[in-house]
Design an enzyme around this catalytic site. Structure first.
Site, short mmCIF file in Angstrom:
data_model
loop_
_atom_site.label_atom_id
_atom_site.label_comp_id
_atom_site.label_asym_id
_atom_site.label_seq_id
_atom_site.Cartn_x
_atom_site.Cartn_y
_atom_site.Cartn_z
N HIS A 36 -24.17 -33.03 -44.78
CA HIS A 36 -23.65 -32.50 -45.90
C HIS A 36 -22.48 -31.71 -46.10
O HIS A 36 -22.40 -30.50 -45.07
CB HIS A 36 -24.93 -32.07 -46.80
CG HIS A 36 -25.30 -30.62 -46.10
ND1 HIS A 36 -24.93 -29.58 -46.53
CD2 HIS A 36 -26.25 -30.57 -45.39
CE1 HIS A 36 -25.42 -28.45 -45.93
NE2 HIS A 36 -26.28 -29.15 -45.14
N HIS B 248 -10.23 -37.54 -35.48
CA HIS B 248 -11.11 -38.59 -34.82
C HIS B 248 -12.44 -38.10 -34.64
O HIS B 248 -12.32 -37.01 -33.74
CB HIS B 248 -10.48 -38.93 -33.65
CG HIS B 248 -10.99 -40.20 -33.08
ND1 HIS B 248 -10.44 -40.85 -31.83
CD2 HIS B 248 -12.31 -40.89 -33.32
CE1 HIS B 248 -11.53 -41.64 -31.54
NE2 HIS B 248 -12.62 -41.73 -32.33
C1 LIG Z 1 -11.94 -32.57 -22.36
C2 LIG Z 1 -10.96 -33.68 -21.81
C3 LIG Z 1 -9.74 -34.01 -22.75
C4 LIG Z 1 -10.40 -32.88 -20.52
O1 LIG Z 1 -9.69 -33.67 -19.88
P1 LIG Z 1 -8.61 -33.02 -18.72
O2 LIG Z 1 -7.57 -32.20 -19.23
O3 LIG Z 1 -8.01 -34.35 -18.09
O4 LIG Z 1 -9.46 -32.37 -17.86
P2 LIG Z 1 -10.05 -32.59 -16.25
O5 LIG Z 1 -10.76 -34.11 -16.18
O6 LIG Z 1 -8.61 -32.27 -15.50
O7 LIG Z 1 -11.18 -31.54 -16.16
C5 LIG Z 1 -10.81 -30.24 -16.20
C6 LIG Z 1 -12.12 -29.45 -15.86
O8 LIG Z 1 -12.90 -29.54 -16.95
C7 LIG Z 1 -14.10 -30.38 -16.76
N1 LIG Z 1 -14.65 -31.28 -17.75
C8 LIG Z 1 -13.54 -32.15 -18.54
N2 LIG Z 1 -14.21 -32.73 -19.44
C9 LIG Z 1 -15.41 -32.14 -19.60
C10 LIG Z 1 -16.52 -32.50 -20.42
N3 LIG Z 1 -16.42 -33.09 -21.45
N4 LIG Z 1 -17.42 -31.64 -20.22
C11 LIG Z 1 -17.62 -30.80 -19.30
N5 LIG Z 1 -16.89 -30.34 -18.48
C12 LIG Z 1 -15.69 -31.15 -18.64
C13 LIG Z 1 -13.94 -30.94 -15.42
O9 LIG Z 1 -15.27 -31.15 -14.69
C14 LIG Z 1 -12.94 -30.09 -14.55
O10 LIG Z 1 -13.88 -28.79 -14.32
P3 LIG Z 1 -13.48 -28.44 -12.80
O11 LIG Z 1 -11.99 -27.91 -12.95
O12 LIG Z 1 -14.40 -27.25 -12.73
O13 LIG Z 1 -13.53 -29.46 -11.70
C15 LIG Z 1 -11.80 -34.97 -21.25
O14 LIG Z 1 -12.54 -34.52 -20.22
C16 LIG Z 1 -12.47 -35.45 -22.33
O15 LIG Z 1 -14.03 -35.17 -22.59
N6 LIG Z 1 -12.12 -36.19 -23.39
C17 LIG Z 1 -12.86 -36.73 -24.30
C18 LIG Z 1 -13.02 -38.38 -24.42
C19 LIG Z 1 -13.77 -39.19 -25.41
O16 LIG Z 1 -14.49 -38.46 -26.13
N7 LIG Z 1 -13.25 -40.22 -25.58
C20 LIG Z 1 -13.81 -40.99 -26.84
C21 LIG Z 1 -13.05 -41.98 -27.53
S1 LIG Z 1 -13.44 -42.96 -28.62
#
Ligand SMILES: CC(C)(COP(=O)(O)OP(=O)(O)OC[C@H]1O[C@@H](n2cnc3c(N)ncnc32)[C@H](O)[C@@H]1OP(=O)(O)O)[C@@H](O)C(=O)NCCC(=O)NCCS
Length: 216
Positions: A134, A143
């Protein structure tokens, strides 16, 4: 949307998000009159022809368009560039309170629940099976990914991407053009442009001020 009967819906974009929207149109008995994709190489999507260049057909009476692009910043740029009447597309299984409002250009996917008093802006994606409780406010170009749960009175700023499976407790304010990582648990407000991950959510870095990068 106006009271004009929309008979022809055009999609802009022919990627994965467009596939889902196309099936949604079919389920609703709405007619996809054409797909535009100025950058893709394919000539059709599920048998619907893809046009590589825009013609004026989508601006004709009784026509509307939906931007079938998952990236929030790209959707915003296209909405500014294309002068169209925007469709609002809602999956028949979505459960939406009659006391909530859904903006134009917005898509609500299968299994979504939207409770009373929610305001969803324009060109928002409310993705599969998410729950928006709510009085939440979703600004334009947001998104909300699949299986997200937003408790009551959560505000999400323009262009923000809430990653798949995130949970947000009640009353939280998430700023604009932020990115919430997959599976996060958000228990504190999130500033504009912040990339937040984990349980509890912590700031990983900041997005550029002109919007979030390509969704990951
Ligand atoms: C948050 C996000 C954008 C970060 O991407 P990024 O900038 O490429 O980050 P990296 O993969 O380089 O990770 C960097 C650090 O964050 C951590 N991390 C990344 N995503 C994480 C998440 N969702 N939860 C916890 N830790 C996360 C990694 O483990 C890494 O940690 P480290 O440095 O200790 O190894 C991506 O991981 C994410 O979760 N995207 C959302 C995807 C999604 O929901 N898609 C749905 C589409 S419908």
């Amino acid at each position: 949307m106006s009271r004009e009967t929309i008979r022809k819906i055009f999609l802009y974009g022919a990627g994965g998000h467009a596939k889902v929207i196309l099936e949604l149109l079919e389920l609703n008995g709405q007619h996809c009159a054409g797909i535009y994709d100025e950058h893709g190489a394919s000539t059709d999507l599920f048998g619907y022809p893809i046009s590589g260049s825009l013609n004026g057909e989508y601006k004709e009476a009784n026509s509307a368009m939906i931007i079938a692009v998952g990236n929030n910043l790209v959707r915003k740029k296209l909405a500014g560039k294309l002068s169209a009447k925007w469709a609002t597309i809602i999956h028949p299984s979505a459960n939406i309170s009659s006391r909530s409002t859904i903006g134009s250009g917005t898509v609500v996917m299968a299994g979504v629940s939207i409770n009373s008093g929610v305001k969803a802006g324009d060109h928002v994606i409310i993705n599969t099976n998410c729950s928006v409780d709510h009085d939440c406010v979703l600004a334009d170009y947001v998104h909300i990914s699949p299986n997200v749960a937003l408790a009551g009175n959560v505000q999400v700023g323009e262009g923000t991407h809430v990653g798949i499976g995130t949970a947000v407790i009640q009353g939280i304010k998430i700023g604009k053009w932020a990115t919430i990582g997959a599976g996060s648990v958000i228990i504190r407000d999130v500033p504009d442009y912040a990339v937040v991950v984990g349980n509890p959510g912590r700031i990983l870095r900041m997005n550029e001020p002109d919007g979030a990068p390509e969704d990951k």
